[in-house]
Design an enzyme around this catalytic site. Structure first.
Site, PDB file in Angstrom:
ATOM      1  N   LYS A  14       0.824  -1.213   0.000  1.00 50.76           N
ATOM      2  CA  LYS A  14       0.000   0.000   0.000  1.00 50.76           C
ATOM      3  C   LYS A  14       0.863   1.270   0.000  1.00 50.76           C
ATOM      4  O   LYS A  14       0.584   2.209  -0.732  1.00 50.76           O
ATOM      5  CB  LYS A  14      -0.941   0.021   1.218  1.00 50.76           C
ATOM      6  CG  LYS A  14      -1.919  -1.158   1.266  1.00 50.76           C
ATOM      7  CD  LYS A  14      -2.926  -1.003   2.386  1.00 50.76           C
ATOM      8  CE  LYS A  14      -2.319  -1.000   3.774  1.00 50.76           C
ATOM      9  NZ  LYS A  14      -1.753  -2.312   4.207  1.00 50.76           N
ATOM     10  N   ARG A  89      -9.751   0.637   9.128  1.00 47.07           N
ATOM     11  CA  ARG A  89      -9.307  -0.717   9.472  1.00 47.07           C
ATOM     12  C   ARG A  89     -10.315  -1.469  10.310  1.00 47.07           C
ATOM     13  O   ARG A  89     -10.101  -2.646  10.605  1.00 47.07           O
ATOM     14  CB  ARG A  89      -8.018  -0.612  10.269  1.00 47.07           C
ATOM     15  CG  ARG A  89      -6.764  -1.105   9.555  1.00 47.07           C
ATOM     16  CD  ARG A  89      -5.637  -0.870  10.528  1.00 47.07           C
ATOM     17  NE  ARG A  89      -4.420  -1.544  10.261  1.00 47.07           N
ATOM     18  CZ  ARG A  89      -3.417  -1.068   9.522  1.00 47.07           C
ATOM     19  NH1 ARG A  89      -3.549   0.056   8.884  1.00 47.07           N
ATOM     20  NH2 ARG A  89      -2.294  -1.734   9.437  1.00 47.07           N
ATOM     21  N   ARG A 128      11.547  -5.821   5.097  1.00 45.44           N
ATOM     22  CA  ARG A 128      11.368  -4.392   5.369  1.00 45.44           C
ATOM     23  C   ARG A 128      11.913  -4.057   6.749  1.00 45.44           C
ATOM     24  O   ARG A 128      12.520  -3.015   6.947  1.00 45.44           O
ATOM     25  CB  ARG A 128       9.878  -4.044   5.271  1.00 45.44           C
ATOM     26  CG  ARG A 128       9.585  -2.575   5.483  1.00 45.44           C
ATOM     27  CD  ARG A 128       8.149  -2.231   5.107  1.00 45.44           C
ATOM     28  NE  ARG A 128       7.202  -2.577   6.134  1.00 45.44           N
ATOM     29  CZ  ARG A 128       5.872  -2.433   6.016  1.00 45.44           C
ATOM     30  NH1 ARG A 128       5.365  -1.968   4.898  1.00 45.44           N
ATOM     31  NH2 ARG A 128       5.069  -2.760   6.991  1.00 45.44           N
ATOM     32  N   ARG A 134      11.475  -0.494  11.643  1.00 41.36           N
ATOM     33  CA  ARG A 134      10.140  -0.584  12.257  1.00 41.36           C
ATOM     34  C   ARG A 134      10.095  -1.776  13.187  1.00 41.36           C
ATOM     35  O   ARG A 134      10.241  -2.917  12.755  1.00 41.36           O
ATOM     36  CB  ARG A 134       9.066  -0.730  11.167  1.00 41.36           C
ATOM     37  CG  ARG A 134       8.543   0.591  10.683  1.00 41.36           C
ATOM     38  CD  ARG A 134       7.480   0.411   9.631  1.00 41.36           C
ATOM     39  NE  ARG A 134       6.304  -0.304  10.115  1.00 41.36           N
ATOM     40  CZ  ARG A 134       5.173  -0.399   9.447  1.00 41.36           C
ATOM     41  NH1 ARG A 134       5.065   0.179   8.269  1.00 41.36           N
ATOM     42  NH2 ARG A 134       4.153  -1.068   9.935  1.00 41.36           N
ATOM     43  N   ARG A 146      -0.632  -9.295  13.472  1.00 39.92           N
ATOM     44  CA  ARG A 146      -1.255  -8.285  12.611  1.00 39.92           C
ATOM     45  C   ARG A 146      -2.130  -8.930  11.536  1.00 39.92           C
ATOM     46  O   ARG A 146      -3.186  -8.395  11.188  1.00 39.92           O
ATOM     47  CB  ARG A 146      -0.186  -7.382  11.978  1.00 39.92           C
ATOM     48  CG  ARG A 146       0.307  -6.331  12.981  1.00 39.92           C
ATOM     49  CD  ARG A 146       1.734  -5.916  12.742  1.00 39.92           C
ATOM     50  NE  ARG A 146       1.950  -5.211  11.509  1.00 39.92           N
ATOM     51  CZ  ARG A 146       3.127  -5.148  10.893  1.00 39.92           C
ATOM     52  NH1 ARG A 146       4.181  -5.784  11.385  1.00 39.92           N
ATOM     53  NH2 ARG A 146       3.251  -4.465   9.778  1.00 39.92           N
TER      54      ARG A 146
HETATM   55  P1  ADP Z   1       0.958  -2.254   8.041  1.00 38.00           P
HETATM   56  O1  ADP Z   1      -0.097  -2.079   6.976  1.00 38.00           O
HETATM   57  O2  ADP Z   1       2.241  -2.789   7.526  1.00 38.00           O
HETATM   58  O3  ADP Z   1       0.471  -2.954   9.281  1.00 38.00           O
HETATM   59  P2  ADP Z   1       0.690   0.509   8.932  1.00 38.00           P
HETATM   60  O4  ADP Z   1       1.788   1.485   8.847  1.00 38.00           O
HETATM   61  O5  ADP Z   1      -0.543   0.776   8.133  1.00 38.00           O
HETATM   62  O6  ADP Z   1       1.397  -0.828   8.497  1.00 38.00           O
HETATM   63  O7  ADP Z   1       0.245   0.298  10.452  1.00 38.00           O
HETATM   64  C1  ADP Z   1       1.148  -0.027  11.474  1.00 38.00           C
HETATM   65  C2  ADP Z   1       0.396  -0.192  12.803  1.00 38.00           C
HETATM   66  O8  ADP Z   1      -0.223   1.068  13.160  1.00 38.00           O
HETATM   67  C3  ADP Z   1      -0.749  -1.192  12.792  1.00 38.00           C
HETATM   68  O9  ADP Z   1      -0.328  -2.512  13.064  1.00 38.00           O
HETATM   69  C4  ADP Z   1      -1.661  -0.623  13.902  1.00 38.00           C
HETATM   70  O10 ADP Z   1      -1.173  -0.969  15.185  1.00 38.00           O
HETATM   71  C5  ADP Z   1      -1.500   0.876  13.755  1.00 38.00           C
HETATM   72  N1  ADP Z   1      -2.533   1.450  12.862  1.00 38.00           N
HETATM   73  C6  ADP Z   1      -2.334   1.997  11.637  1.00 38.00           C
HETATM   74  N2  ADP Z   1      -3.494   2.416  11.095  1.00 38.00           N
HETATM   75  C7  ADP Z   1      -4.473   2.104  11.996  1.00 38.00           C
HETATM   76  C8  ADP Z   1      -5.879   2.246  12.018  1.00 38.00           C
HETATM   77  N3  ADP Z   1      -6.548   2.785  10.995  1.00 38.00           N
HETATM   78  N4  ADP Z   1      -6.550   1.794  13.101  1.00 38.00           N
HETATM   79  C9  ADP Z   1      -5.907   1.250  14.144  1.00 38.00           C
HETATM   80  N5  ADP Z   1      -4.587   1.069  14.187  1.00 38.00           N
HETATM   81  C10 ADP Z   1      -3.850   1.493  13.131  1.00 38.00           C
END
Ligand code: ADP
Length: 192
Positions: A14, A89, A128, A134, A146
């Site tokens: 994404k 999400r 990554r 990260r 996750r």
């Molecule tokens: P990835 O898609 O690789 O999990 P993101 O950068 O989108 O990476 O998200 C990293 C973390 O941030 C998630 O595992 C979650 O803990 C938190 N997070 C991100 N976006 C949301 C959201 N919309 N709602 C709740 N938690 C979120």
């Protein structure tokens, strides 16, 4: 306004595709993951709270994330459209987003979902983790958590937009350019 959601599991590409899409279509990129990581880097109270969830592979509470999105809209009132990445999400976030966009007299044009197999995802995320620093990408247990959260909570988001006939699956394996072309073809269909 023209608003898109780029959807898909952790590691589905994404972020990579968002960078290319916002440039091509002139949209504002709204990545809740990036916003949360910035809050953590800035050591804000919101960042401190979020970190404890992120490090365990759990979702940050809806009200925290929705508040952050609302503030982002306030900061970017003149945007001609948004590309949502990693948001919504949960079903509650999807409902909240619909409401916020309603207030702006706009809505979601399409949800494009990147489809990638789980083993490929784990490989990408661990890779990554080596370079990005990260913390949630270095531990396979956190990565699997996750995915579990994605299938239990985030699949409701897919259902929400399927019901609205806005959901489109895109093959997320192959070259970055080939995937980008598929995304663009789907977007161009919605724009015309
Ligand atoms: P990835 O898609 O690789 O999990 P993101 O950068 O989108 O990476 O998200 C990293 C973390 O941030 C998630 O595992 C979650 O803990 C938190 N997070 C991100 N976006 C949301 C959201 N919309 N709602 C709740 N938690 C979120």
């Amino acid at each position: 306004m023209f608003n898109l959601i780029l959807f898909g599991p952790p590691g589905s590409g994404k972020g990579t595709q968002s960078d290319k899409l916002v440039e091509k279509y002139g949209l504002k990129h709204l990545s809740t993951g990036n916003l949360l990581r910035q809050e953590i880097a800035d050591k804000t109270p919101l960042g401190l709270e979020a970190k404890s969830f992120i490090d365990k592979g759990q979702l940050v509470p809806d009200e925290v994330v929705i508040g952050m999105v609302d503030s982002f809209f306030e900061l970017h009132k003149d945007a001609k459209g948004f590309l949502f990445d990693g948001f919504p999400r949960t079903a509650a976030q999807a409902v909240a987003l619909d409401k916020l966009l309603d207030l702006k007299e706009t809505g979601i044009a399409a949800v494009l979902a990147l489809e990638v197999g789980e083993e490929e995802l784990v490989k990408r995320l661990l890779n990554r983790g080596i370079t990005s620093g990260r913390s949630d990408d270095t531990n396979e247990e956190v990565i699997r958590k996750r995915f579990a959260v994605y299938s239990t909570e985030t699949s409701a988001v897919a259902e929400h937009y399927k019901a609205a006939h806005k959901f489109k699956s895109i093959k997320g394996e192959g070259s970055v350019d080939a995937i980008f072309d598929s995304l663009c073809a789907a977007i161009d269909k919605k724009m015309n």
